[in-house]
Design a protein around this motif. Sequence first.
Motif, PDB file in Angstrom:
ATOM      1  N   ASP A 119       0.834  -1.205   0.000  1.00  0.00           N
ATOM      2  CA  ASP A 119       0.000   0.000   0.000  1.00  0.00           C
ATOM      3  C   ASP A 119       0.871   1.259   0.000  1.00  0.00           C
ATOM      4  O   ASP A 119       0.607   2.199  -0.735  1.00  0.00           O
ATOM      5  N   ILE A 120       1.907   1.271   0.796  1.00  0.00           N
ATOM      6  CA  ILE A 120       2.813   2.413   0.825  1.00  0.00           C
ATOM      7  C   ILE A 120       3.593   2.502  -0.487  1.00  0.00           C
ATOM      8  O   ILE A 120       3.673   3.554  -1.113  1.00  0.00           O
ATOM      9  N   LEU A 121       4.150   1.376  -0.917  1.00  0.00           N
ATOM     10  CA  LEU A 121       5.005   1.373  -2.103  1.00  0.00           C
ATOM     11  C   LEU A 121       4.254   1.678  -3.392  1.00  0.00           C
ATOM     12  O   LEU A 121       4.839   2.181  -4.341  1.00  0.00           O
ATOM     13  N   SER A 122       2.980   1.380  -3.426  1.00  0.00           N
ATOM     14  CA  SER A 122       2.204   1.611  -4.654  1.00  0.00           C
ATOM     15  C   SER A 122       1.499   2.963  -4.670  1.00  0.00           C
ATOM     16  O   SER A 122       0.748   3.256  -5.592  1.00  0.00           O
ATOM     17  N   THR A 123       1.759   3.788  -3.676  1.00  0.00           N
ATOM     18  CA  THR A 123       1.111   5.097  -3.590  1.00  0.00           C
ATOM     19  C   THR A 123       1.631   6.015  -4.687  1.00  0.00           C
ATOM     20  O   THR A 123       2.824   6.223  -4.821  1.00  0.00           O
ATOM     21  N   VAL A 124       0.704   6.589  -5.442  1.00  0.00           N
ATOM     22  CA  VAL A 124       1.055   7.416  -6.593  1.00  0.00           C
ATOM     23  C   VAL A 124       1.184   8.889  -6.213  1.00  0.00           C
ATOM     24  O   VAL A 124       2.108   9.571  -6.659  1.00  0.00           O
ATOM     25  N   GLU A 125       0.289   9.383  -5.384  1.00  0.00           N
ATOM     26  CA  GLU A 125       0.292  10.794  -5.008  1.00  0.00           C
ATOM     27  C   GLU A 125       1.313  11.045  -3.901  1.00  0.00           C
ATOM     28  O   GLU A 125       1.318  10.360  -2.877  1.00  0.00           O
ATOM     29  N   THR A 126       2.149  12.032  -4.101  1.00  0.00           N
ATOM     30  CA  THR A 126       3.222  12.332  -3.150  1.00  0.00           C
ATOM     31  C   THR A 126       2.681  12.690  -1.775  1.00  0.00           C
ATOM     32  O   THR A 126       3.200  12.224  -0.755  1.00  0.00           O
ATOM     33  N   LYS A 127       1.637  13.517  -1.728  1.00  0.00           N
ATOM     34  CA  LYS A 127       1.097  13.902  -0.418  1.00  0.00           C
ATOM     35  C   LYS A 127       0.544  12.673   0.318  1.00  0.00           C
ATOM     36  O   LYS A 127       0.670  12.578   1.533  1.00  0.00           O
ATOM     37  N   ASP A 128      -0.029  11.719  -0.418  1.00  0.00           N
ATOM     38  CA  ASP A 128      -0.516  10.484   0.212  1.00  0.00           C
ATOM     39  C   ASP A 128       0.643   9.626   0.703  1.00  0.00           C
ATOM     40  O   ASP A 128       0.564   9.016   1.771  1.00  0.00           O
ATOM     41  N   LEU A 129       1.718   9.589  -0.074  1.00  0.00           N
ATOM     42  CA  LEU A 129       2.901   8.841   0.347  1.00  0.00           C
ATOM     43  C   LEU A 129       3.459   9.414   1.648  1.00  0.00           C
ATOM     44  O   LEU A 129       3.747   8.674   2.591  1.00  0.00           O
ATOM     45  N   LEU A 130       3.576  10.718   1.723  1.00  0.00           N
ATOM     46  CA  LEU A 130       4.068  11.349   2.957  1.00  0.00           C
ATOM     47  C   LEU A 130       3.139  11.085   4.135  1.00  0.00           C
ATOM     48  O   LEU A 130       3.604  10.834   5.251  1.00  0.00           O
ATOM     49  N   ARG A 131       1.846  11.139   3.892  1.00  0.00           N
ATOM     50  CA  ARG A 131       0.878  10.849   4.959  1.00  0.00           C
ATOM     51  C   ARG A 131       1.058   9.418   5.456  1.00  0.00           C
ATOM     52  O   ARG A 131       1.075   9.150   6.661  1.00  0.00           O
ATOM     53  N   LYS A 132       1.263   8.475   4.537  1.00  0.00           N
ATOM     54  CA  LYS A 132       1.449   7.072   4.931  1.00  0.00           C
ATOM     55  C   LYS A 132       2.779   6.872   5.652  1.00  0.00           C
ATOM     56  O   LYS A 132       2.858   6.085   6.596  1.00  0.00           O
ATOM     57  N   ILE A 133       3.802   7.581   5.229  1.00  0.00           N
ATOM     58  CA  ILE A 133       5.093   7.510   5.933  1.00  0.00           C
ATOM     59  C   ILE A 133       4.946   8.075   7.341  1.00  0.00           C
ATOM     60  O   ILE A 133       5.461   7.508   8.305  1.00  0.00           O
ATOM     61  N   LYS A 134       4.232   9.170   7.460  1.00  0.00           N
ATOM     62  CA  LYS A 134       3.992   9.774   8.782  1.00  0.00           C
ATOM     63  C   LYS A 134       3.246   8.783   9.684  1.00  0.00           C
ATOM     64  O   LYS A 134       3.608   8.610  10.853  1.00  0.00           O
ATOM     65  N   ASN A 135       2.233   8.118   9.141  1.00  0.00           N
ATOM     66  CA  ASN A 135       1.477   7.133   9.918  1.00  0.00           C
ATOM     67  C   ASN A 135       2.347   5.936  10.287  1.00  0.00           C
ATOM     68  O   ASN A 135       2.248   5.411  11.402  1.00  0.00           O
ATOM     69  N   LEU A 136       3.194   5.495   9.362  1.00  0.00           N
ATOM     70  CA  LEU A 136       4.107   4.397   9.647  1.00  0.00           C
ATOM     71  C   LEU A 136       5.059   4.783  10.775  1.00  0.00           C
ATOM     72  O   LEU A 136       5.276   4.008  11.710  1.00  0.00           O
ATOM     73  N   LYS A 137       5.600   5.973  10.708  1.00  0.00           N
ATOM     74  CA  LYS A 137       6.501   6.463  11.760  1.00  0.00           C
ATOM     75  C   LYS A 137       5.785   6.480  13.110  1.00  0.00           C
ATOM     76  O   LYS A 137       6.341   6.053  14.131  1.00  0.00           O
ATOM     77  N   TYR A 138       4.545   6.941  13.105  1.00  0.00           N
ATOM     78  CA  TYR A 138       3.756   6.965  14.331  1.00  0.00           C
ATOM     79  C   TYR A 138       3.580   5.541  14.882  1.00  0.00           C
ATOM     80  O   TYR A 138       3.769   5.305  16.085  1.00  0.00           O
TER      81      TYR A 138
END
Length: 151
Positions: A119-138
Amino acid sequence: MIIEKFCSRLPREISNPMYNEYYNRLKEINFILENRDAYKHLIQYRKSIELILSLSIFYKRVIANMEAATKFAGTVFNNSPATAIKIGKYNLTGTEKNRILAIVNNYKQMAENYKLTIDILSTVETKDLLRKIKNLKYQLDKNEDKNDIDG
């Protein structure tokens, strides 16, 4: 840059779009990190974010296509007497399909080891990728805190 490692042995018609996407998305990431308060705490993880971006682009442009080819080839080989599929000038045989599948599986295992989901790796939109990275970090921080308490 890590993207160069991913692209170094790829044909130009594949690597050039990957470079372009990487640098365009990296500009977006840097803008968001610098200008959105909700993401400023991630600035210190910029190198990790760049790595995840590279992994994401490589997944989307290479691994996902390899996986699709192996699934298609598997279906053809299982449901017909075909022993190869012609892709341009290349003949994809059952042996080659299995080698490619091993590469795909190794990539997925490596990503899973670092808690990176498809789900993270297939994210196309940059803002969505950053949001998912932020959630992963959390989530990783929360698990680390829990382990500190438990152990």
